[in-house]
Write an enzyme that holds these catalytic residues in place. Structure first.
Site, PDB file in Angstrom:
ATOM      1  N   ASN A  56       0.831  -1.194   0.000  1.00 42.25           N
ATOM      2  CA  ASN A  56       0.000   0.000   0.000  1.00 42.25           C
ATOM      3  C   ASN A  56       0.869   1.250   0.000  1.00 42.25           C
ATOM      4  O   ASN A  56       1.958   1.265   0.578  1.00 42.25           O
ATOM      5  CB  ASN A  56      -0.955  -0.004   1.205  1.00 42.25           C
ATOM      6  CG  ASN A  56      -0.369   0.704   2.410  1.00 42.25           C
ATOM      7  OD1 ASN A  56      -0.434   1.930   2.511  1.00 42.25           O
ATOM      8  ND2 ASN A  56       0.220  -0.077   3.326  1.00 42.25           N
TER       9      ASN A  56
ATOM     10  N   PHE B 104      -1.767   8.016   4.360  1.00 37.60           N
ATOM     11  CA  PHE B 104      -2.516   8.578   5.486  1.00 37.60           C
ATOM     12  C   PHE B 104      -3.770   9.308   5.008  1.00 37.60           C
ATOM     13  O   PHE B 104      -4.059  10.444   5.427  1.00 37.60           O
ATOM     14  CB  PHE B 104      -1.655   9.536   6.314  1.00 37.60           C
ATOM     15  CG  PHE B 104      -0.561   8.899   7.129  1.00 37.60           C
ATOM     16  CD1 PHE B 104      -0.490   7.535   7.314  1.00 37.60           C
ATOM     17  CD2 PHE B 104       0.420   9.704   7.719  1.00 37.60           C
ATOM     18  CE1 PHE B 104       0.525   6.968   8.070  1.00 37.60           C
ATOM     19  CE2 PHE B 104       1.435   9.143   8.480  1.00 37.60           C
ATOM     20  CZ  PHE B 104       1.491   7.773   8.653  1.00 37.60           C
TER      21      PHE B 104
ATOM     22  N   SER C 261       5.631   4.829   8.831  1.00 34.91           N
ATOM     23  CA  SER C 261       5.044   4.546   7.525  1.00 34.91           C
ATOM     24  C   SER C 261       6.005   4.998   6.423  1.00 34.91           C
ATOM     25  O   SER C 261       6.587   6.086   6.510  1.00 34.91           O
ATOM     26  CB  SER C 261       3.708   5.272   7.352  1.00 34.91           C
ATOM     27  OG  SER C 261       3.277   5.205   6.000  1.00 34.91           O
TER      28      SER C 261
ATOM     29  N   ASN D 119       5.081   5.874   3.490  1.00 38.37           N
ATOM     30  CA  ASN D 119       4.290   6.550   2.462  1.00 38.37           C
ATOM     31  C   ASN D 119       4.110   8.045   2.675  1.00 38.37           C
ATOM     32  O   ASN D 119       3.362   8.686   1.949  1.00 38.37           O
ATOM     33  CB  ASN D 119       2.923   5.874   2.354  1.00 38.37           C
ATOM     34  CG  ASN D 119       3.042   4.422   1.951  1.00 38.37           C
ATOM     35  OD1 ASN D 119       3.825   4.080   1.068  1.00 38.37           O
ATOM     36  ND2 ASN D 119       2.289   3.554   2.613  1.00 38.37           N
ATOM     37  N   THR D 120       4.776   8.598   3.678  1.00 41.74           N
ATOM     38  CA  THR D 120       4.821  10.050   3.870  1.00 41.74           C
ATOM     39  C   THR D 120       6.284  10.460   3.861  1.00 41.74           C
ATOM     40  O   THR D 120       7.063  10.006   4.699  1.00 41.74           O
ATOM     41  CB  THR D 120       4.160  10.456   5.207  1.00 41.74           C
ATOM     42  OG1 THR D 120       2.771  10.120   5.164  1.00 41.74           O
ATOM     43  CG2 THR D 120       4.302  11.955   5.441  1.00 41.74           C
TER      44      THR D 120
ATOM     45  N   LYS E 190       5.268   3.339  17.189  1.00 40.69           N
ATOM     46  CA  LYS E 190       5.267   2.242  16.220  1.00 40.69           C
ATOM     47  C   LYS E 190       6.492   2.387  15.330  1.00 40.69           C
ATOM     48  O   LYS E 190       6.717   3.448  14.731  1.00 40.69           O
ATOM     49  CB  LYS E 190       3.992   2.261  15.377  1.00 40.69           C
ATOM     50  CG  LYS E 190       3.834   1.053  14.458  1.00 40.69           C
ATOM     51  CD  LYS E 190       2.440   1.006  13.853  1.00 40.69           C
ATOM     52  CE  LYS E 190       2.221  -0.283  13.056  1.00 40.69           C
ATOM     53  NZ  LYS E 190       0.835  -0.386  12.544  1.00 40.69           N
TER      54      LYS E 190
ATOM     55  N   ASN F  36       5.686  -1.864  11.666  1.00 41.28           N
ATOM     56  CA  ASN F  36       4.910  -1.319  10.563  1.00 41.28           C
ATOM     57  C   ASN F  36       5.220  -2.106   9.285  1.00 41.28           C
ATOM     58  O   ASN F  36       5.851  -3.156   9.329  1.00 41.28           O
ATOM     59  CB  ASN F  36       5.245   0.167  10.389  1.00 41.28           C
ATOM     60  CG  ASN F  36       4.071   0.979   9.859  1.00 41.28           C
ATOM     61  OD1 ASN F  36       3.327   0.520   8.996  1.00 41.28           O
ATOM     62  ND2 ASN F  36       3.907   2.183  10.371  1.00 41.28           N
TER      63      ASN F  36
END
Length: 377
Positions: A118, A122, A189, A191-192, A229, A258
């Site tokens: 993915n 967010f 994450s 993805n940021t 996390k 994560n």
């Protein structure tokens, strides 16, 4: 039946569309009392598994197994997910400001690997909207704390520069802490842009300190447990540094782990993986690394901090292994997509059998037992 449904129908749908469709069914079912009662008896027969009761973060839970953040980003289906059998539900990741996330498509299945990739980014309605929804739920429950333990996972708004990241997290904390049974700072994450850089102790210490202080200002009648996390891709020395910092700051827990940026060891052909592109890998391929991170953390912190194991959890055996490695709580997500609505029931049944056949009277006695034994060899 679910395997057939997944193969013939769900795999033909875009993964994100399939997620929204399935989640809508869960929420609708939970709104109908008779149907909710029937499905709870089928998916979450908790009275059969009294031995699995778990104490964590000042809460008594039906068991140790919960849903990881990412499934319910906006706190719209907590009661439906409890109906499915999850012992706790972690919502989010929620950011200070609403944001649409990354362009679609942004969720991909690797069926051969029982995995997902993915790059959602967010996508959520923002902390003000989510806080209002949680407050309305609290009011509907008669101002009583729900039996469902709700974790709230917060992250950085994409457009917020790194220099203002602390203030961004503080804003979300001030809005959400009152509605959280525990609060999670997500700095892992992929993805940021720049987010994982906040895992470095030099950035993480002021961030966690500020969030702790904000939670204490926002909630004065209890102490909201605070967790961080971390990513599976951290080097071992960085894992040790985070563990030491958590102890130093009096953190309540660490969630390991994560999603991963690595694509090593996949069965899916490389051309397909390359075509998918960037994103966080979750599911079965994370099993070994997330377990190794958990064991390393427990060896470092022991029972001073509550550990939550997540990543590649598919079976009751996986949950039991995480408990023996040092996890008080265990979470899953990707296997829910592949195994369907009876997944939690199978986890509970298998976990109860393993506890009964073990030398331990309670799950609490089993926490970390495998790691402690390995250390004495």
């Amino acid at each position: 039946m679910y395997s057939l449904l997944f193969k013939l129908i769900l795999t033909r749908l875009d993964p994100e569309r399939a997620h929204h469709l399935a989640f809508a069914w869960i929420r609708r079912a939970a709104r109908t009392r008779v149907l909710r009662t029937f499905l709870t008896a089928a998916f979450a027969p908790r009275s059969r598994y009294e031995a699995l009761r778990t104490e964590a973060f000042g809460r008594t839970m039906h068991g140790p197994f919960g849903l990881a953040a990412g499934f319910d980003k906006n706190a719209i289906g907590i009661d439906g997910l409890t109906m499915m059998g999850f012992d706790h539900v972690e919502i989010g990741t929620v950011t200070a400001e609403p944001q649409p996330g990354n362009p679609q498509p942004r969720l991909f299945r690797l069926v051969k690997d029982r995995a997902l990739v993915n790059r959602m980014g967010f996508n959520n309605e923002g902390s003000a909207a989510v806080a209002a929804r949680l407050a309305a739920r609290d009011a509907a429950l008669g101002n009583k704390r729900s039996r469902t333990t709700v974790g709230v996972n917060i992250g950085k708004t994409k457009l917020t520069p790194e220099s203002e990241a602390v203030a961004d997290y503080v804003t979300s904390t001030e809005r959400l802490a009152a509605h959280a049974d525990y609060l999670v700072v997500n700095v892992s994450s992929p993805n940021t842009a720049g987010l994982r850089g906040l895992q470095a102790v030099g950035h993480l210490r002021p961030l966690l300190t500020a969030v702790r202080e904000a939670a204490d200002r926002a909630v004065t009648d209890r102490r909201v447990p605070l967790l961080v996390k971390i990513a599976p891709d951290l080097a071992d020395e960085d894992i040790d540094a985070v563990a030491d910092l958590a102890v130093e700051l009096g953190l309540d827990g660490i969630i390991a782990t994560n999603t991963a940026i690595s694509r090593d060891g996949l069965s899916t052909d490389s051309a397909t993986v390359e075509a998918i592109g960037a994103g966080g890998l979750s599911g079965a391929p994370l099993k070994a690394r997330s377990l190794a991170v958990l064991r390393r953390l427990y060896a470092r912190v022991g029972d001073r901090i509550t550990l939550v194991g997540v990543g590649g959890v598919e079976t009751a055996g996986d949950v039991w292994e995480r408990i023996l490695a040092g996890a008080t709580l265990v979470q899953g997500y990707s296997a829910f997509i592949y195994q369907g609505p009876f997944w939690c029931s199978a986890i509970h049944r298998g976990l109860a059998e393993r506890l009964k056949d073990s030398p331990y009277d309670t799950l609490a006695e089993a926490v970390g037992a495998g790691t402690r034994k390995a250390a004495t060899r």
